[in-house]
Design an enzyme around this catalytic site. Structure first.
Site, short mmCIF file in Angstrom:
data_model
loop_
_atom_site.label_atom_id
_atom_site.label_comp_id
_atom_site.label_asym_id
_atom_site.label_seq_id
_atom_site.Cartn_x
_atom_site.Cartn_y
_atom_site.Cartn_z
N TYR A 156 -26.73 -26.73 -18.77
CA TYR A 156 -25.67 -26.56 -19.80
C TYR A 156 -26.53 -28.38 -21.14
O TYR A 156 -25.55 -28.17 -21.64
CB TYR A 156 -24.78 -26.51 -20.38
CG TYR A 156 -24.53 -24.82 -19.62
CD1 TYR A 156 -24.88 -24.15 -20.05
CD2 TYR A 156 -23.38 -24.93 -18.26
CE1 TYR A 156 -24.66 -22.70 -20.29
CE2 TYR A 156 -23.86 -23.15 -18.18
CZ TYR A 156 -23.82 -22.61 -19.16
OH TYR A 156 -23.97 -21.19 -18.77
N HIS A 168 -24.78 -15.54 -18.42
CA HIS A 168 -26.35 -16.20 -18.88
C HIS A 168 -27.56 -15.80 -18.73
O HIS A 168 -27.71 -15.28 -17.48
CB HIS A 168 -26.38 -17.65 -17.69
CG HIS A 168 -27.07 -18.68 -19.15
ND1 HIS A 168 -26.80 -19.24 -19.34
CD2 HIS A 168 -27.63 -18.63 -18.20
CE1 HIS A 168 -28.08 -19.87 -20.38
NE2 HIS A 168 -28.80 -19.56 -19.61
N ASN A 221 -17.98 -15.04 -19.90
CA ASN A 221 -18.77 -14.09 -20.31
C ASN A 221 -19.78 -13.14 -19.29
O ASN A 221 -20.55 -12.94 -20.22
CB ASN A 221 -19.10 -14.36 -21.61
CG ASN A 221 -20.42 -15.24 -21.79
OD1 ASN A 221 -20.33 -16.07 -20.70
ND2 ASN A 221 -20.96 -15.89 -23.06
N GLU A 236 -34.82 -23.31 -17.10
CA GLU A 236 -34.19 -23.22 -15.66
C GLU A 236 -34.66 -22.57 -14.65
O GLU A 236 -33.93 -22.67 -13.34
CB GLU A 236 -33.03 -21.94 -16.88
CG GLU A 236 -32.67 -23.05 -18.05
CD GLU A 236 -32.05 -21.46 -19.07
OE1 GLU A 236 -30.90 -22.45 -19.71
OE2 GLU A 236 -31.76 -20.28 -19.00
N LYS A 288 -22.21 -15.12 -13.86
CA LYS A 288 -20.68 -16.34 -13.80
C LYS A 288 -19.47 -15.86 -12.43
O LYS A 288 -19.82 -14.69 -12.06
CB LYS A 288 -20.47 -16.85 -15.23
CG LYS A 288 -22.23 -17.28 -16.48
CD LYS A 288 -21.54 -17.63 -17.69
CE LYS A 288 -22.28 -17.83 -18.45
NZ LYS A 288 -21.50 -18.00 -19.94
P1 CMP Z 1 -24.14 -19.24 -22.26
O1 CMP Z 1 -24.87 -18.34 -22.50
O2 CMP Z 1 -23.97 -19.50 -20.44
O3 CMP Z 1 -24.83 -20.74 -22.76
C1 CMP Z 1 -23.26 -21.69 -23.39
C2 CMP Z 1 -22.07 -21.20 -22.77
O4 CMP Z 1 -20.72 -21.78 -24.02
C3 CMP Z 1 -21.99 -19.71 -23.57
O5 CMP Z 1 -22.67 -18.88 -22.99
C4 CMP Z 1 -19.85 -19.45 -23.27
O6 CMP Z 1 -19.87 -19.24 -22.34
C5 CMP Z 1 -19.93 -20.86 -23.68
N1 CMP Z 1 -19.09 -21.06 -24.90
C6 CMP Z 1 -19.92 -21.07 -26.13
N2 CMP Z 1 -18.90 -20.81 -26.78
C7 CMP Z 1 -17.79 -21.65 -26.67
C8 CMP Z 1 -16.67 -22.04 -26.56
N3 CMP Z 1 -16.51 -22.19 -28.64
N4 CMP Z 1 -15.64 -22.27 -26.13
C9 CMP Z 1 -16.20 -22.05 -24.80
N5 CMP Z 1 -17.53 -21.58 -23.95
C10 CMP Z 1 -17.85 -21.41 -25.12
#
Ligand code: CMP
Length: 145
Positions: free
Chosen positions: A50, A116, A113, A128, A10
């Site tokens: 998403y 993905h 984080n 995806e 990311k």
């Molecule tokens: P990802 O695996 O990319 O899939 C969906 C993403 O939404 C997840 O990682 C997080 O980075 C993001 N995400 C999930 N929950 C929250 C939240 N409460 N606030 C902000 N981002 C979120």
């Protein structure tokens, strides 16, 4: 079962110089890189990628964040690649991720984080991969270990 999974470093991971570290971990694990592109995602692609989260309160922030800078989009292949990558990524929340996982070692919070990877729901990986790659962008070769 040999399968493919979609992985994306990311914008936070790209900006912090973590592409090489993350690619190395998957290479060292014996997974095979079969596709890669360094791209800035547009809003349309982000919303489709998403789509399952479109009703969530964080959807707007998620789309803004993932389109805020370039991402390293990749396809990795191997035995149970989807589950292997998920194990190596850690939990969605870095605070709940074990040391030794990408998010446990580098993640800052739920949004930032770092990485993905496709979830284990049937067909998520193919969906995806198809969103980001044309078939002729996925390359076949032998890995020697
Ligand atoms: P990802 O695996 O990319 O899939 C969906 C993403 O939404 C997840 O990682 C997080 O980075 C993001 N995400 C999930 N929950 C929250 C939240 N409460 N606030 C902000 N981002 C979120």
């Amino acid at each position: 079962e040999t399968e493919r999974t979609f992985v994306m470093v990311k914008p936070d991971g790209v900006q912090r110089g973590l592409i090489g570290e993350i690619v190395s971990r998957f290479e060292d694990r014996g997974l095979k890189l079969v596709g890669a592109k360094f791209v800035r995602i547009d809003r349309d692609l982000a919303e489709r990628h998403y789509g399952e989260h479109e009703d969530k309160p964080f959807f707007g922030d998620l789309v803004s964040f993932i389109t805020s800078g370039p991402v390293m989009a990749m396809v990795w292949e191997g035995q149970d690649a989807v589950a292997q990558v998920r194990t190596m990524m850690g939990e969605t929340d870095p605070a709940e991720s074990a040391p030794g996982t990408v998010r446990g070692d580098f993640g800052l919070d739920l949004g930032r984080n770092v990485i993905h990877g496709s979830d284990t729901e049937e067909g998520s990986n193919e969906r995806e991969i198809d969103l980001f790659f044309d078939e002729d962008e996925l390359l076949d070769y032998e890995r020697s270990d």
